[in-house]
Scaffold this motif. Sequence first.
Motif, PDB file in Angstrom:
ATOM      1  N   SER A   7      25.219  16.989 -30.134  1.00 23.41           N
ATOM      2  CA  SER A   7      23.844  16.633 -29.815  1.00 23.41           C
ATOM      3  C   SER A   7      23.167  16.117 -31.069  1.00 23.41           C
ATOM      4  O   SER A   7      23.706  16.256 -32.175  1.00 23.41           O
ATOM      5  CB  SER A   7      23.075  17.837 -29.245  1.00 23.41           C
ATOM      6  OG  SER A   7      23.021  18.881 -30.197  1.00 23.41           O
ATOM      7  N   GLY A   8      21.980  15.518 -30.878  1.00 23.13           N
ATOM      8  CA  GLY A   8      21.199  15.071 -32.023  1.00 23.13           C
ATOM      9  C   GLY A   8      21.249  13.590 -32.299  1.00 23.13           C
ATOM     10  O   GLY A   8      20.573  13.107 -33.210  1.00 23.13           O
ATOM     11  N   GLY A   9      22.055  12.866 -31.542  1.00 24.59           N
ATOM     12  CA  GLY A   9      22.108  11.423 -31.739  1.00 24.59           C
ATOM     13  C   GLY A   9      20.842  10.754 -31.263  1.00 24.59           C
ATOM     14  O   GLY A   9      19.984  11.372 -30.628  1.00 24.59           O
ATOM     15  N   GLY A  10      20.708   9.481 -31.589  1.00 21.11           N
ATOM     16  CA  GLY A  10      19.535   8.725 -31.167  1.00 21.11           C
ATOM     17  C   GLY A  10      19.380   7.459 -31.961  1.00 21.11           C
ATOM     18  O   GLY A  10      20.323   7.000 -32.609  1.00 21.11           O
ATOM     19  N   LEU A  11      18.173   6.914 -31.902  1.00 24.29           N
ATOM     20  CA  LEU A  11      17.845   5.679 -32.601  1.00 24.29           C
ATOM     21  C   LEU A  11      17.053   6.010 -33.853  1.00 24.29           C
ATOM     22  O   LEU A  11      16.085   6.781 -33.799  1.00 24.29           O
ATOM     23  CB  LEU A  11      17.027   4.778 -31.684  1.00 24.29           C
ATOM     24  CG  LEU A  11      16.506   3.463 -32.276  1.00 24.29           C
ATOM     25  CD1 LEU A  11      17.661   2.554 -32.658  1.00 24.29           C
ATOM     26  CD2 LEU A  11      15.566   2.785 -31.288  1.00 24.29           C
ATOM     27  N   VAL A  12      17.455   5.433 -34.973  1.00 25.63           N
ATOM     28  CA  VAL A  12      16.770   5.666 -36.241  1.00 25.63           C
ATOM     29  C   VAL A  12      16.705   4.344 -37.006  1.00 25.63           C
ATOM     30  O   VAL A  12      17.602   3.509 -36.872  1.00 25.63           O
ATOM     31  CB  VAL A  12      17.492   6.760 -37.062  1.00 25.63           C
ATOM     32  CG1 VAL A  12      18.899   6.325 -37.434  1.00 25.63           C
ATOM     33  CG2 VAL A  12      16.695   7.154 -38.287  1.00 25.63           C
ATOM     34  N   GLN A  13      15.655   4.163 -37.782  1.00 23.59           N
ATOM     35  CA  GLN A  13      15.543   2.970 -38.611  1.00 23.59           C
ATOM     36  C   GLN A  13      16.406   3.104 -39.860  1.00 23.59           C
ATOM     37  O   GLN A  13      16.671   4.222 -40.329  1.00 23.59           O
ATOM     38  CB  GLN A  13      14.092   2.738 -39.000  1.00 23.59           C
ATOM     39  CG  GLN A  13      13.219   2.265 -37.848  1.00 23.59           C
ATOM     40  CD  GLN A  13      11.833   1.856 -38.320  1.00 23.59           C
ATOM     41  OE1 GLN A  13      11.341   2.357 -39.317  1.00 23.59           O
ATOM     42  NE2 GLN A  13      11.208   0.944 -37.578  1.00 23.59           N
ATOM     43  N   ALA A  14      16.824   1.985 -40.378  1.00 29.47           N
ATOM     44  CA  ALA A  14      17.585   1.983 -41.626  1.00 29.47           C
ATOM     45  C   ALA A  14      16.804   2.741 -42.695  1.00 29.47           C
ATOM     46  O   ALA A  14      15.581   2.582 -42.828  1.00 29.47           O
ATOM     47  CB  ALA A  14      17.865   0.562 -42.072  1.00 29.47           C
ATOM     48  N   GLY A  15      17.515   3.569 -43.439  1.00 28.66           N
ATOM     49  CA  GLY A  15      16.894   4.408 -44.446  1.00 28.66           C
ATOM     50  C   GLY A  15      16.468   5.769 -43.943  1.00 28.66           C
ATOM     51  O   GLY A  15      16.107   6.645 -44.739  1.00 28.66           O
ATOM     52  N   GLY A  16      16.504   5.947 -42.636  1.00 32.54           N
ATOM     53  CA  GLY A  16      16.095   7.210 -42.039  1.00 32.54           C
ATOM     54  C   GLY A  16      17.200   8.241 -41.999  1.00 32.54           C
ATOM     55  O   GLY A  16      18.297   8.035 -42.545  1.00 32.54           O
ATOM     56  N   SER A  17      16.886   9.357 -41.326  1.00 35.22           N
ATOM     57  CA  SER A  17      17.815  10.488 -41.277  1.00 35.22           C
ATOM     58  C   SER A  17      17.944  11.019 -39.855  1.00 35.22           C
ATOM     59  O   SER A  17      17.000  10.933 -39.057  1.00 35.22           O
ATOM     60  CB  SER A  17      17.309  11.623 -42.180  1.00 35.22           C
ATOM     61  OG  SER A  17      17.242  11.218 -43.522  1.00 35.22           O
ATOM     62  N   LEU A  18      19.101  11.567 -39.582  1.00 35.00           N
ATOM     63  CA  LEU A  18      19.363  12.296 -38.355  1.00 35.00           C
ATOM     64  C   LEU A  18      20.257  13.473 -38.692  1.00 35.00           C
ATOM     65  O   LEU A  18      21.038  13.406 -39.646  1.00 35.00           O
ATOM     66  CB  LEU A  18      20.083  11.427 -37.317  1.00 35.00           C
ATOM     67  CG  LEU A  18      19.295  10.444 -36.459  1.00 35.00           C
ATOM     68  CD1 LEU A  18      20.241   9.653 -35.573  1.00 35.00           C
ATOM     69  CD2 LEU A  18      18.254  11.164 -35.614  1.00 35.00           C
ATOM     70  N   ARG A  19      20.157  14.533 -37.895  1.00 39.35           N
ATOM     71  CA  ARG A  19      21.093  15.640 -38.024  1.00 39.35           C
ATOM     72  C   ARG A  19      21.792  15.845 -36.691  1.00 39.35           C
ATOM     73  O   ARG A  19      21.144  16.106 -35.672  1.00 39.35           O
ATOM     74  CB  ARG A  19      20.404  16.938 -38.437  1.00 39.35           C
ATOM     75  CG  ARG A  19      21.427  18.025 -38.760  1.00 39.35           C
ATOM     76  CD  ARG A  19      20.811  19.309 -39.258  1.00 39.35           C
ATOM     77  NE  ARG A  19      20.280  20.142 -38.187  1.00 39.35           N
ATOM     78  CZ  ARG A  19      20.114  21.454 -38.269  1.00 39.35           C
ATOM     79  NH1 ARG A  19      20.432  22.081 -39.384  1.00 39.35           N
ATOM     80  NH2 ARG A  19      19.604  22.138 -37.259  1.00 39.35           N
ATOM     81  N   LEU A  20      23.098  15.731 -36.722  1.00 37.54           N
ATOM     82  CA  LEU A  20      23.907  15.987 -35.553  1.00 37.54           C
ATOM     83  C   LEU A  20      24.353  17.441 -35.547  1.00 37.54           C
ATOM     84  O   LEU A  20      24.591  18.035 -36.601  1.00 37.54           O
ATOM     85  CB  LEU A  20      25.134  15.089 -35.535  1.00 37.54           C
ATOM     86  CG  LEU A  20      24.883  13.578 -35.620  1.00 37.54           C
ATOM     87  CD1 LEU A  20      26.211  12.827 -35.544  1.00 37.54           C
ATOM     88  CD2 LEU A  20      23.919  13.113 -34.555  1.00 37.54           C
ATOM     89  N   SER A  21      24.479  17.978 -34.345  1.00 39.16           N
ATOM     90  CA  SER A  21      24.993  19.332 -34.170  1.00 39.16           C
ATOM     91  C   SER A  21      26.185  19.286 -33.219  1.00 39.16           C
ATOM     92  O   SER A  21      26.254  18.436 -32.334  1.00 39.16           O
ATOM     93  CB  SER A  21      23.923  20.253 -33.575  1.00 39.16           C
ATOM     94  OG  SER A  21      22.800  20.341 -34.412  1.00 39.16           O
ATOM     95  N   CYS A  22      27.093  20.201 -33.423  1.00 37.97           N
ATOM     96  CA  CYS A  22      28.239  20.345 -32.534  1.00 37.97           C
ATOM     97  C   CYS A  22      28.399  21.832 -32.246  1.00 37.97           C
ATOM     98  O   CYS A  22      28.748  22.604 -33.158  1.00 37.97           O
ATOM     99  CB  CYS A  22      29.495  19.775 -33.173  1.00 37.97           C
ATOM    100  SG  CYS A  22      31.020  20.092 -32.250  1.00 37.97           S
ATOM    101  N   ALA A  23      28.112  22.215 -31.031  1.00 39.50           N
ATOM    102  CA  ALA A  23      28.201  23.612 -30.625  1.00 39.50           C
ATOM    103  C   ALA A  23      29.561  23.872 -29.996  1.00 39.50           C
ATOM    104  O   ALA A  23      30.014  23.118 -29.131  1.00 39.50           O
ATOM    105  CB  ALA A  23      27.096  23.937 -29.635  1.00 39.50           C
TER     106      ALA A  23
END
Length: 122
Positions: A7-23
């Motif tokens: 989970s945690g995927g999505g759309l982000v602008q270049a230079g941004g951040s995301l955190r993915l999780s795997c349960a």
Amino acid sequence: QVQLVESGGGLVQAGGSLRLSCAASGRTFSSYVMGWFRQAPGKERDFVAAINWSGGIIHYADSIQGRFTISRDNAKNTVYLQMNSQKPEDTAVYYCAADPKWIVSTLGWDYWGQGTQVTVST
């Protein structure tokens, strides 16, 4: 048997951040090496990062070194991928995987999640 859900995927602008999780399901999460992988459209699945059972040994692909961080919480049966300074070329479906052995390639992993889409826009 281990079941993995990203989970945690999505759309982000270049230079941004995301955190993915795997349960992970099951009571033996701490017995598994965990890995993150990604597959861009029309390309093969690539290794991103792996973390050993205790979290004391980590390996990253050169392409994401210094930008992504893998971590795990054995009490929560979860592995994370913190992605910073993202680039459009990071756009891909991201998968997690589990295996009892230490592996730093795409081959040989016993269990895979279904993947989560990450799209980095310019």
